[in-house]
Design a protein around this motif. Structure first.
Motif, PDB file in Angstrom:
ATOM      1  N   VAL A 253       0.849  -1.209   0.000  1.00 18.21           N
ATOM      2  CA  VAL A 253       0.000   0.000   0.000  1.00 18.21           C
ATOM      3  C   VAL A 253       0.875   1.245   0.000  1.00 18.21           C
ATOM      4  CG1 VAL A 253      -1.650   1.339   1.358  1.00 18.21           C
ATOM      5  CG2 VAL A 253      -1.976  -1.119   1.093  1.00 18.21           C
ATOM      6  N   GLY A 254       1.931   1.241   0.823  1.00 11.50           N
ATOM      7  CA  GLY A 254       2.845   2.386   0.852  1.00 11.50           C
ATOM      8  C   GLY A 254       3.532   2.594  -0.486  1.00 11.50           C
ATOM      9  N   THR A 255       3.937   1.492  -1.110  1.00  7.62           N
ATOM     10  CA  THR A 255       4.583   1.590  -2.428  1.00  7.62           C
ATOM     11  C   THR A 255       3.607   2.094  -3.472  1.00  7.62           C
ATOM     12  OG1 THR A 255       5.971  -0.302  -1.810  1.00  7.62           O
ATOM     13  CG2 THR A 255       5.956   0.332  -4.131  1.00  7.62           C
ATOM     14  N   LEU A 256       2.339   1.698  -3.348  1.00  8.70           N
ATOM     15  CA  LEU A 256       1.320   2.171  -4.286  1.00  8.70           C
ATOM     16  C   LEU A 256       1.128   3.682  -4.174  1.00  8.70           C
ATOM     17  CD1 LEU A 256      -0.728   1.275  -6.414  1.00  8.70           C
ATOM     18  CD2 LEU A 256      -2.399   0.951  -4.572  1.00  8.70           C
ATOM     19  N   VAL A 257       1.243   4.190  -2.963  1.00  6.70           N
ATOM     20  CA  VAL A 257       1.166   5.653  -2.778  1.00  6.70           C
ATOM     21  C   VAL A 257       2.313   6.334  -3.522  1.00  6.70           C
ATOM     22  CG1 VAL A 257       1.349   7.524  -1.077  1.00  6.70           C
ATOM     23  CG2 VAL A 257      -0.045   5.503  -0.577  1.00  6.70           C
ATOM     24  N   VAL A 258       3.509   5.719  -3.438  1.00  9.65           N
ATOM     25  CA  VAL A 258       4.661   6.279  -4.147  1.00  9.65           C
ATOM     26  C   VAL A 258       4.439   6.209  -5.656  1.00  9.65           C
ATOM     27  CG1 VAL A 258       7.155   6.120  -4.506  1.00  9.65           C
ATOM     28  CG2 VAL A 258       6.193   5.635  -2.259  1.00  9.65           C
ATOM     29  N   VAL A 259       3.772   5.149  -6.137  1.00 10.21           N
ATOM     30  CA  VAL A 259       3.446   5.043  -7.561  1.00 10.21           C
ATOM     31  C   VAL A 259       2.569   6.219  -7.985  1.00 10.21           C
ATOM     32  CG1 VAL A 259       2.159   3.720  -9.281  1.00 10.21           C
ATOM     33  CG2 VAL A 259       3.670   2.534  -7.687  1.00 10.21           C
ATOM     34  N   VAL A 260       1.577   6.543  -7.155  1.00 14.86           N
ATOM     35  CA  VAL A 260       0.685   7.667  -7.474  1.00 14.86           C
ATOM     36  C   VAL A 260       1.472   8.969  -7.508  1.00 14.86           C
ATOM     37  CG1 VAL A 260      -1.282   9.019  -6.659  1.00 14.86           C
ATOM     38  CG2 VAL A 260      -1.340   6.515  -6.530  1.00 14.86           C
ATOM     39  N   VAL A 261       2.362   9.158  -6.533  1.00 15.49           N
ATOM     40  CA  VAL A 261       3.187  10.370  -6.506  1.00 15.49           C
ATOM     41  C   VAL A 261       4.072  10.425  -7.746  1.00 15.49           C
ATOM     42  CG1 VAL A 261       5.049  11.568  -5.293  1.00 15.49           C
ATOM     43  CG2 VAL A 261       3.175  10.540  -4.002  1.00 15.49           C
TER      44      VAL A 261
END
Length: 281
Positions: A253-261
């Motif tokens: 989930v944290g990595t997915l946030v970085v993907v969005v950023v």
């Protein structure tokens, strides 16, 4: 040249990230005493394991009481009757929530024994549980300070031997992943794109870790769970797998946030370049 350099550094970042994930979990949940106690507490949620623990504790308590009564010269018929009552009272006492606290103390002692450098395999400590059972049954016996039950197969000993250094290794691997990730993005020609690609690759690494962890657990056998130590080791292994899955989910989930950023950054860069081209025309 900058793109190639960013690519190489990014690969090193992903390698460090892949190494850091299992090391981080092991360091927090196995090498750390408090983490291990919290993890192993869940073993009592398995009814078969709980019943086997209670049975082993009652057997040990009855053995201690029988020795004490024999030394006092009590007739065998009275000893048998007394042991029946002790067993019933102890089992009822251990059915209460008091066993959870005794189990936590037992696992704390077991952790200390497993990682004392004696290379003795997986340990289930019964002394605090026997003491709790004796108190519940109102039996005055001298409970030894340690009553370990050991699953002493070579695979278990080897696994425990690898755990000791994991906290330091996890710190190094995680620090390397962060530094290399920042460096990969910093030297990239298009940093938004670099962050996007690196974070998507990070998601793939998390997925691979999930698959590899399940394959590893599936190939790990604990002596067919034939004894108490083996059964508890098997249940803790199942609990550990669930715990690691939850950690991977959180990391995902944290990595997915970085993907969005990264996607937003890459899109903003694309818009800037397009506006610059339009202005040039």
């Amino acid at each position: 040249m900058r793109t190639f350099g960013s690519f190489v550094v990014g690969l090193l970042c992903l390698a460090a990230f892949a190494v850091a994930l299992p090391l981080l979990w092991v360091g927090m949940n196995i090498a750390d005493e408090d983490g291990y106690v919290a993890l192993s507490r869940s073993a009592l949620d398995d009814s078969d394991t709980r019943n086997e623990v209670v049975a082993s504790v009652v057997d040990e308590l009855e053995s201690q009481a029988s020795t004490r009564l024999t030394e006092m010269g009590v007739p065998q018929s009275m000893i048998d009757q007394t042991l029946t009552e002790i067993g019933r009272a102890a089992a009822e006492g251990l059915a209460r929530e008091a066993v959870v606290d005794a189990w936590a103390q037992a696992q704390r002692q077991a952790h200390q024994q497993m990682f004392d450098g004696q290379d003795q395999g997986f340990v289930v400590e019964l002394a605090p549980l026997v003491a709790a059972a004796a108190e519940a049954a109102d039996v005055d016996v001298e409970v030894p300070s340690s009553l370990p039950v050991v699953a002493d197969d070579s695979a278990t000993r080897d696994a425990i031997a690898l755990v000791d250094n994991t906290p330091g290794q996890a710190t190094v691997a995680l620090g390397a992943a962060v530094v290399l990730g920042l460096a990969s993005v910093a030297i990239a020609k298009r940093r938004g794109n670099a962050l996007l690609v690196l974070s998507i690759a990070g998601l793939i690494v998390v997925g691979m870790e999930y698959v590899l962890a399940h394959l590893a657990v599936g190939s790990f056998e604990v002596s067919d769970a034939s004894g108490l130590g083996d059964r508890v080791a098997s249940v803790v292994l199942d609990v550990a797998q669930s715990s690691y899955d939850r950690m991977l989910l959180d990391v995902g989930v944290g990595t997915l946030v970085v993907v969005v950023v990264g996607a937003a950054w890459a899109a903003a860069g694309m818009l800037r370049r397009r506006r610059g081209q339009d202005a040039a025309l």
